[in-house]
Design an enzyme around this catalytic site. Structure first.
Site, short mmCIF file in Angstrom:
data_model
loop_
_atom_site.label_atom_id
_atom_site.label_comp_id
_atom_site.label_asym_id
_atom_site.label_seq_id
_atom_site.Cartn_x
_atom_site.Cartn_y
_atom_site.Cartn_z
CG ASP A 13 -1.77 -1.25 1.32
OD1 ASP A 13 -2.29 -1.69 0.29
OD2 ASP A 13 -1.87 -1.81 2.43
N GLY A 15 1.52 2.98 -2.61
CA GLY A 15 1.10 3.87 -3.69
C GLY A 15 1.78 3.52 -5.01
CE LYS A 16 3.11 -2.32 -4.56
NZ LYS A 16 2.77 -2.08 -3.15
N GLY A 40 -4.20 -4.50 -4.49
CA GLY A 40 -5.21 -3.51 -4.85
C GLY A 40 -4.49 -2.24 -5.23
CG HIS A 41 -1.44 -2.19 -7.60
ND1 HIS A 41 -0.56 -2.84 -8.42
CD2 HIS A 41 -1.09 -2.53 -6.33
CE1 HIS A 41 0.28 -3.55 -7.67
NE2 HIS A 41 -0.03 -3.39 -6.41
CD GLN A 224 0.89 -8.94 -2.62
OE1 GLN A 224 1.64 -9.62 -3.30
NE2 GLN A 224 -0.33 -8.66 -3.04
CB THR A 300 -7.83 -6.04 -1.52
OG1 THR A 300 -6.93 -5.63 -2.53
CG2 THR A 300 -8.35 -7.42 -1.84
CG LEU A 332 5.74 15.21 1.75
CD1 LEU A 332 6.78 14.44 2.56
CD2 LEU A 332 6.43 16.25 0.87
CG ASP A 333 -0.85 14.65 0.29
OD1 ASP A 333 -0.08 13.75 -0.14
OD2 ASP A 333 -2.07 14.50 0.38
N GLY A 415 -0.58 13.90 -3.59
CA GLY A 415 -2.04 13.77 -3.71
C GLY A 415 -2.36 12.58 -4.59
P1 IMP Z 1 -2.41 -12.87 1.81
O1 IMP Z 1 -1.49 -12.31 0.78
O2 IMP Z 1 -3.86 -12.65 1.49
O3 IMP Z 1 -2.09 -14.28 2.16
O4 IMP Z 1 -2.16 -12.03 3.17
C1 IMP Z 1 -0.94 -12.09 3.92
C2 IMP Z 1 -0.61 -10.73 4.52
O5 IMP Z 1 -0.26 -9.83 3.48
C3 IMP Z 1 -1.76 -10.07 5.28
O6 IMP Z 1 -1.23 -9.33 6.35
C4 IMP Z 1 -2.37 -9.13 4.25
O7 IMP Z 1 -3.05 -8.07 4.85
C5 IMP Z 1 -1.11 -8.68 3.54
N1 IMP Z 1 -1.34 -8.25 2.16
C6 IMP Z 1 -1.57 -9.04 1.09
N2 IMP Z 1 -1.69 -8.30 -0.03
C7 IMP Z 1 -1.51 -7.03 0.35
C8 IMP Z 1 -1.48 -5.80 -0.37
O8 IMP Z 1 -1.62 -5.74 -1.60
N3 IMP Z 1 -1.26 -4.67 0.37
C9 IMP Z 1 -1.06 -4.72 1.71
N4 IMP Z 1 -1.06 -5.84 2.42
C10 IMP Z 1 -1.29 -6.99 1.74
#
Ligand code: IMP
Length: 425
Positions: A13, A15-16, A40-41, A224, A300, A332-333, A415
């Protein structure tokens, strides 16, 4: 631009999605190499929000090719939903999307197993996204997996499904006290998905290698974050793939030599969703304020993200294993109204200050962050377009991060919109 991997250096998360969206004009191909629909991008285009789980963020740009590599685990229902939703919003998804026939398929029993295993762990649960990611990768490694190519050989697919379900159903009914699943309904459902996915499925390894040889520019999109990497993250509170740049060669089938640059994405503070150690976590009003200001809720799962100060100790390890060349600093904001900022520069443990990020969970949970304090800038940065127009105290904060991690910051996001980006030369 040279073939680049964009990788998150914290717990995801970072911000990729936005950074890839800004960079993509300089590339021909965007390829995902690991993870699945746990990602979830978020990309905001002219105020319109797009959240992509499986399809590379490059899909929002006309003329770019997108690849879902062999290292990704594909939930066909989710992929088709994403294709339909994008098309309904006017985005072209056709021969600009290629899905590797070697990618493993997420099946209903993976999702059920993920959720049941989490339920059984009670207080010790990992906090997974429940998307079946871990069980699908486990099957891949145990050599029980079903790959996309298998869906097109129906008798073979049927046999694999029956054998796998025999074992899974035993677990569901005997260990977890749940219901058995029927292979017939899964078979019919997945044969239907396979038909609809056919135009996208192909041999992507050959395609990508030829593209690289022909001088096409490839952007590898990490999902991730490095601290969730199965080898280098806070194990076992990690995901089940290599989200670091180390995952690129095996996740798409190109030589490590094809990768010329690693751009690390860092949030100006730290967040984490799900369970696991987080030394700089702010379980207080400041953390809640960051969560609200930064809209820190999972793209997600919608779960609130845990928030805390920037942790240079953890990031230094991510910089090292990825071989990061430069940094995009995001959000940063969100810190604009913090009167004082803290930057974690080291960890204190029972035996004094640690030299490196600890591998043992038992050590990490006992670590206390050592902070340096900096004055906040208390000015709105969301409209700033050039580096010199950032408040002096914001530039000092960025410099402090650069010094701590020994990598230059090249882009600063202030932003959600595409245009809210400052390039530092
Ligand atoms: P899994 O990938 O669903 O098995 O989750 C394993 C861990 O990775 C958990 O703590 C999830 O919240 C975290 N996680 C999986 N995908 C993401 C992502 O895209 N962003 C942030 N955390 C993630």
């Amino acid at each position: 631009m040279a073939n680049t991997c964009v990788v998150g250096l914290q717990w995801g998360d970072e911000g990729k999605g936005k950074i890839i969206d800004v960079l993509v004009k300089d590339f021909d191909i965007v390829a995902r190499y690991q993870g699945g629909s746990n990602a979830g991008h978020t990309v905001v285009v002219n105020g319109e929000v797009f959240i992509l789980h499986l399809i590379p963020s490059g899909i929002l740009h006309a003329g770019k090719e997108c690849v879902i590599g062999n290292g990704v685990v594909v939930d066909p229902a989710q992929l088709l939903k994403e294709i339909d939703e994008l098309r309904a919003r006017g985005v072209t998804v056709g021969d600009n999307l290629r899905v590797s026939d070697r990618a493993h398929v997420v099946l209903p029993y993976h999702k059920q197993l993920d959720q049941m295993a989490e339920g059984r762990k009670g207080g010790g649960k990992l906090g997974t996204t429940g998307r079946g990611i871990g069980p699908c990768y486990a099957d891949k490694m145990a050599r029980n997996g079903i790959r996309i190519a298998d869906l097109y050989h129906k008798e073979h697919f049927k046999e694999l499904l029956k054998t796998n379900l025999e074992e899974k159903n035993y677990l569901f009914t005997n260990l977890y006290g749940g219901q058995a699943l029927s292979w017939e309904s899964i078979f019919d459902e997945y044969c239907g998905y396979a038909e609809r996915l056919k135009p996208f499925v192909c041999e992507t390894v050959e395609y990508l290698n030829s593209a690289v040889a022909a001088g096409k520019r490839v952007l590898f999109e990490g999902a991730q974050g490095s601290l969730l990497d199965v080898d280098f993250g806070t194990y076992p509170f990690v995901t089940s793939s290599n989200g670091t740049a180390c995952g690129v060669p095996s996740g798409v089938g190109v030589s490590p030599k094809a990768l010329k640059r690693v751009l690390g994405v860092l949030k100006a503070y730290t967040t984490r969703v799900g369970s696991g150690p987080f030394p700089t976590e702010l379980d207080n009003e400041t953390g809640e304020h960051m969560r609200q200001r930064g809209k820190e809720f999972g793209a997600t799962t919608g779960r609130p993200r845990r928030c805390g100060w920037f942790d240079a100790m953890a990031v230094r390890q991510s910089v090292m294993v990825n071989g990061v060349d430069d940094i995009a600093l995001t959000k940063l904001d969100v810190l604009d109204d913090q009167p004082t900022l803290k930057l974690c520069v080291a960890y204190k443990c029972e035996n004094g200050q640690l030299k490196a990020f600890p591998s043992a969970l038992a050590t990490l949970v006992k670590c206390e962050p050592v902070y340096v304090e900096m004055p906040g800038w208390m000015k709105d940065t969301s409209g700033v377009q050039t580096y010199r127009d950032l408040p002096a105290k914001a530039r000092a904060y960025i410099r402090a991060i650069e010094e701590q991690i020994n990598v230059p910051v090249k882009m600063i996001s202030v932003g959600r919109d595409r245009a809210q980006i400052v390039t530092k030369r």
